[in-house]
Design an enzyme around this catalytic site. Structure first.
Site, PDB file in Angstrom:
ATOM      1  N   ASP A   7       0.849  -1.196   0.000  1.00 54.35           N
ATOM      2  CA  ASP A   7       0.000   0.000   0.000  1.00 54.35           C
ATOM      3  C   ASP A   7       0.884   1.246   0.000  1.00 54.35           C
ATOM      4  O   ASP A   7       2.043   1.206   0.421  1.00 54.35           O
ATOM      5  CB  ASP A   7      -0.934   0.020   1.216  1.00 54.35           C
ATOM      6  CG  ASP A   7      -1.864   1.237   1.186  1.00 54.35           C
ATOM      7  OD1 ASP A   7      -2.351   1.583   0.090  1.00 54.35           O
ATOM      8  OD2 ASP A   7      -2.069   1.868   2.240  1.00 54.35           O
ATOM      9  N   SER A   8       0.300   2.358  -0.432  1.00 55.09           N
ATOM     10  CA  SER A   8       1.024   3.627  -0.425  1.00 55.09           C
ATOM     11  C   SER A   8       1.345   4.063   1.014  1.00 55.09           C
ATOM     12  O   SER A   8       2.204   4.903   1.225  1.00 55.09           O
ATOM     13  CB  SER A   8       0.173   4.703  -1.094  1.00 55.09           C
ATOM     14  OG  SER A   8      -1.067   4.805  -0.417  1.00 55.09           O
ATOM     15  N   TYR A  39      -0.419   8.836  -2.345  1.00 53.00           N
ATOM     16  CA  TYR A  39      -0.249   8.715  -3.789  1.00 53.00           C
ATOM     17  C   TYR A  39      -1.407   9.410  -4.524  1.00 53.00           C
ATOM     18  O   TYR A  39      -1.303   9.696  -5.711  1.00 53.00           O
ATOM     19  CB  TYR A  39      -0.280   7.235  -4.207  1.00 53.00           C
ATOM     20  CG  TYR A  39       0.984   6.438  -3.948  1.00 53.00           C
ATOM     21  CD1 TYR A  39       2.022   6.911  -3.145  1.00 53.00           C
ATOM     22  CD2 TYR A  39       1.141   5.180  -4.526  1.00 53.00           C
ATOM     23  CE1 TYR A  39       3.157   6.151  -2.917  1.00 53.00           C
ATOM     24  CE2 TYR A  39       2.274   4.419  -4.311  1.00 53.00           C
ATOM     25  CZ  TYR A  39       3.282   4.891  -3.508  1.00 53.00           C
ATOM     26  OH  TYR A  39       4.403   4.135  -3.284  1.00 53.00           O
ATOM     27  N   GLY A  40      -2.506   9.622  -3.782  1.00 51.66           N
ATOM     28  CA  GLY A  40      -3.779  10.054  -4.371  1.00 51.66           C
ATOM     29  C   GLY A  40      -3.731  11.211  -5.361  1.00 51.66           C
ATOM     30  O   GLY A  40      -4.492  11.230  -6.316  1.00 51.66           O
ATOM     31  N   CYS A  70      -3.554  -0.811  -2.494  1.00 50.15           N
ATOM     32  CA  CYS A  70      -3.811   0.610  -2.738  1.00 50.15           C
ATOM     33  C   CYS A  70      -4.651   0.775  -4.010  1.00 50.15           C
ATOM     34  O   CYS A  70      -4.256   0.319  -5.085  1.00 50.15           O
ATOM     35  CB  CYS A  70      -2.466   1.318  -2.906  1.00 50.15           C
ATOM     36  SG  CYS A  70      -2.606   3.050  -3.301  1.00 50.15           S
ATOM     37  N   ASN A  71      -5.794   1.430  -3.874  1.00 53.61           N
ATOM     38  CA  ASN A  71      -6.660   1.650  -5.035  1.00 53.61           C
ATOM     39  C   ASN A  71      -5.990   2.532  -6.073  1.00 53.61           C
ATOM     40  O   ASN A  71      -6.113   2.307  -7.273  1.00 53.61           O
ATOM     41  CB  ASN A  71      -7.958   2.324  -4.597  1.00 53.61           C
ATOM     42  CG  ASN A  71      -8.937   1.341  -4.013  1.00 53.61           C
ATOM     43  OD1 ASN A  71      -9.832   0.874  -4.688  1.00 53.61           O
ATOM     44  ND2 ASN A  71      -8.749   0.987  -2.752  1.00 53.61           N
ATOM     45  N   THR A  72      -5.285   3.562  -5.584  1.00 51.98           N
ATOM     46  CA  THR A  72      -4.666   4.503  -6.518  1.00 51.98           C
ATOM     47  C   THR A  72      -3.597   3.787  -7.349  1.00 51.98           C
ATOM     48  O   THR A  72      -3.536   3.948  -8.572  1.00 51.98           O
ATOM     49  CB  THR A  72      -4.052   5.688  -5.745  1.00 51.98           C
ATOM     50  OG1 THR A  72      -5.044   6.187  -4.832  1.00 51.98           O
ATOM     51  CG2 THR A  72      -3.614   6.800  -6.659  1.00 51.98           C
ATOM     52  N   GLU A 164      -6.911   9.690   9.259  1.00 53.62           N
ATOM     53  CA  GLU A 164      -5.579   9.530   9.863  1.00 53.62           C
ATOM     54  C   GLU A 164      -5.432  10.379  11.123  1.00 53.62           C
ATOM     55  O   GLU A 164      -4.635  10.089  11.993  1.00 53.62           O
ATOM     56  CB  GLU A 164      -4.493   9.863   8.831  1.00 53.62           C
ATOM     57  CG  GLU A 164      -4.531   8.849   7.698  1.00 53.62           C
ATOM     58  CD  GLU A 164      -3.246   8.738   6.899  1.00 53.62           C
ATOM     59  OE1 GLU A 164      -2.409   9.657   6.983  1.00 53.62           O
ATOM     60  OE2 GLU A 164      -3.104   7.729   6.176  1.00 53.62           O
ATOM     61  N   CYS A 196     -11.100   3.040  -1.678  1.00 57.92           N
ATOM     62  CA  CYS A 196      -9.884   3.543  -1.030  1.00 57.92           C
ATOM     63  C   CYS A 196      -9.636   2.698   0.217  1.00 57.92           C
ATOM     64  O   CYS A 196     -10.590   2.325   0.913  1.00 57.92           O
ATOM     65  CB  CYS A 196     -10.065   5.012  -0.659  1.00 57.92           C
ATOM     66  SG  CYS A 196      -8.697   5.672   0.300  1.00 57.92           S
ATOM     67  N   THR A 197      -8.356   2.424   0.473  1.00 65.41           N
ATOM     68  CA  THR A 197      -7.991   1.581   1.625  1.00 65.41           C
ATOM     69  C   THR A 197      -8.632   2.035   2.937  1.00 65.41           C
ATOM     70  O   THR A 197      -9.030   1.220   3.759  1.00 65.41           O
ATOM     71  CB  THR A 197      -6.454   1.628   1.823  1.00 65.41           C
ATOM     72  OG1 THR A 197      -6.017   2.980   1.661  1.00 65.41           O
ATOM     73  CG2 THR A 197      -5.743   0.707   0.865  1.00 65.41           C
ATOM     74  N   HIS A 198      -8.703   3.358   3.128  1.00 60.03           N
ATOM     75  CA  HIS A 198      -9.115   3.887   4.436  1.00 60.03           C
ATOM     76  C   HIS A 198     -10.627   3.884   4.689  1.00 60.03           C
ATOM     77  O   HIS A 198     -11.061   3.983   5.817  1.00 60.03           O
ATOM     78  CB  HIS A 198      -8.679   5.348   4.574  1.00 60.03           C
ATOM     79  CG  HIS A 198      -7.196   5.557   4.645  1.00 60.03           C
ATOM     80  ND1 HIS A 198      -6.328   5.071   3.714  1.00 60.03           N
ATOM     81  CD2 HIS A 198      -6.446   6.241   5.554  1.00 60.03           C
ATOM     82  CE1 HIS A 198      -5.095   5.437   4.025  1.00 60.03           C
ATOM     83  NE2 HIS A 198      -5.144   6.144   5.138  1.00 60.03           N
TER      84      HIS A 198
HETATM   85  N1  DGL Z   1      -3.999   3.841  -0.312  1.00 56.13           N
HETATM   86  C1  DGL Z   1      -4.594   4.874  -1.113  1.00 56.13           C
HETATM   87  C2  DGL Z   1      -5.788   4.317  -1.896  1.00 56.13           C
HETATM   88  O1  DGL Z   1      -6.350   3.288  -1.565  1.00 56.13           O
HETATM   89  C3  DGL Z   1      -5.029   6.038  -0.251  1.00 56.13           C
HETATM   90  C4  DGL Z   1      -3.883   6.842   0.298  1.00 56.13           C
HETATM   91  C5  DGL Z   1      -3.089   7.576  -0.768  1.00 56.13           C
HETATM   92  O2  DGL Z   1      -3.621   8.492  -1.425  1.00 56.13           O
HETATM   93  O3  DGL Z   1      -1.935   7.223  -0.949  1.00 56.13           O
HETATM   94  O4  DGL Z   1      -6.160   4.922  -2.869  1.00 56.13           O
END
Ligand code: DGL
Length: 294
Positions: A7-8, A39-40, A70-72, A164, A196-198
């Site tokens: 993940d990012s 990373y978004g 990570c989705n991004t 966060e 998104c992960t969060h």
């Molecule tokens: N992990 C990223 C996602 O799932 C979210 C955090 C980021 O922007 O890096 O898109």
């Protein structure tokens, strides 16, 4: 050989937790690039470069299969990694993302409108829209029961900093969430993807705002189920994975993570805040090792 989870940052721990709950018999390596998160809002080139470095690191650590949590990164780097880099570097190993399994589930349960929320990068990439088109069963003849699915997207850039910061239960966060979800609610989406992960942290609040008419898909659970299914179908990968001799999943999750020897956690930055987030999202006693990605 292990399963790698990338993940990012640390949000991927939320996905890893679901995976370990479902598949406690395997060994895992988690890598969070928290020195360079988020990373978004980054460009495709940079996200690709960072993701390639991360995947390379995990393969060098003897991962047989990597899940990009990570989705991004799944939206902006996975295709090139799978179609070019992997073939040239590790043709027998596999890298999977989180978008496809969630989309497969969404097209099965959706009636006619799917909503997607995510970072700006994920939303602008249109990756969910492309996958939904690919996986929507084509009606034959065209007028048959299931109509073409409409997809509505919404970027929610303020949610990650709020989560966060530990503000998930604050009224300010609910107000912002309501603002982001309003167009999707007004459009009456019947299925909502948390891209998104969060966002699973806000699952209850999202469900509360959208109401019972909308199915809110919990990506962590879906990714875990899809990985179990993938391993059941791919014996050539599954047979190479190390398995814990007699780990009982229920016992394992009640133990502190430091007492679980089969998960290694790597991060690119370490601080009190990251330790706190790791404990909150994965479990007490989590031990990170700091590495540099290049
Ligand atoms: N992990 C990223 C996602 O799932 C979210 C955090 C980021 O922007 O890096 O898109």
């Amino acid at each position: 050989m292990r399963i790698g989870i990338f993940d990012s940052g640390l949000g991927g721990l939320i996905i890893l937790k679901e995976i370990v709950k479902k598949l406690p018999q395997y060994d895992y390596i988690y890598l969070g690039d928290n020195a360079r998160t988020p990373y978004g809002n980054r460009s495709q080139d940079v996200i690709y470069k960072f993701t390639e470095q991360a995947v390379n690191f995990l393969f060098k650590q003897d991962c047989e299969l990597i899940i990009i949590a990570c989705n991004t990164a799944s939206a902006k780097a996975l295709r090139k990694i799978q179609q070019e880099w992997l073939l040239q570097n590790y043709p027998d190993r596999r890298v999977l993302g989180v978008i496809r399994p969630v989309v497969e589930k969404a097209v099965l349960v959706a009636k006619n409108k799917i909503g997607v929320i995510g970072t700006k990068g994920t939303i602008n990439s249109q990756a969910y829209i492309r996958e939904i088109e690919k996986f929507t069963p084509k009606a034959d003849p065209p007028q048959a029961e299931k109509p073409q699915l409409e997809v509505l997207q919404q970027a929610c850039p303020l949610l990650i900093p709020l989560i966060e910061e530990g503000w998930e239960n604050r009224p300010e966060t609910k107000k912002i969430l309501r603002y982001y979800l309003r167009p999707l609610k007004l459009a009456k989406v019947d299925t909502l993807i948390l891209g998104c992960t969060h966002y699973p942290i806000l699952l209850k609040e999202v469900k509360g705002i959208m109401g019972i008419q909308t199915k809110v898909l919990n990506s962590g659970e879906i990714v875990a189920e899809s990985l179990a299914d993938y391993l059941a179908r791919h014996n050539e990968i599954e047979s190479k994975l190390d398995k814990a001799a007699s780990v009982d999943g229920s016992t394992m999750l009640t133990m502190t993570t430091s007492a679980v020897p089969n998960i290694k956690f790597f991060v690119t930055d370490l601080s009190e805040l990251y330790q706190e987030l790791g404990e909150k999202w994965f479990g007490k006693g989590i031990e990170f090792e700091k590495i540099e990605l290049k």
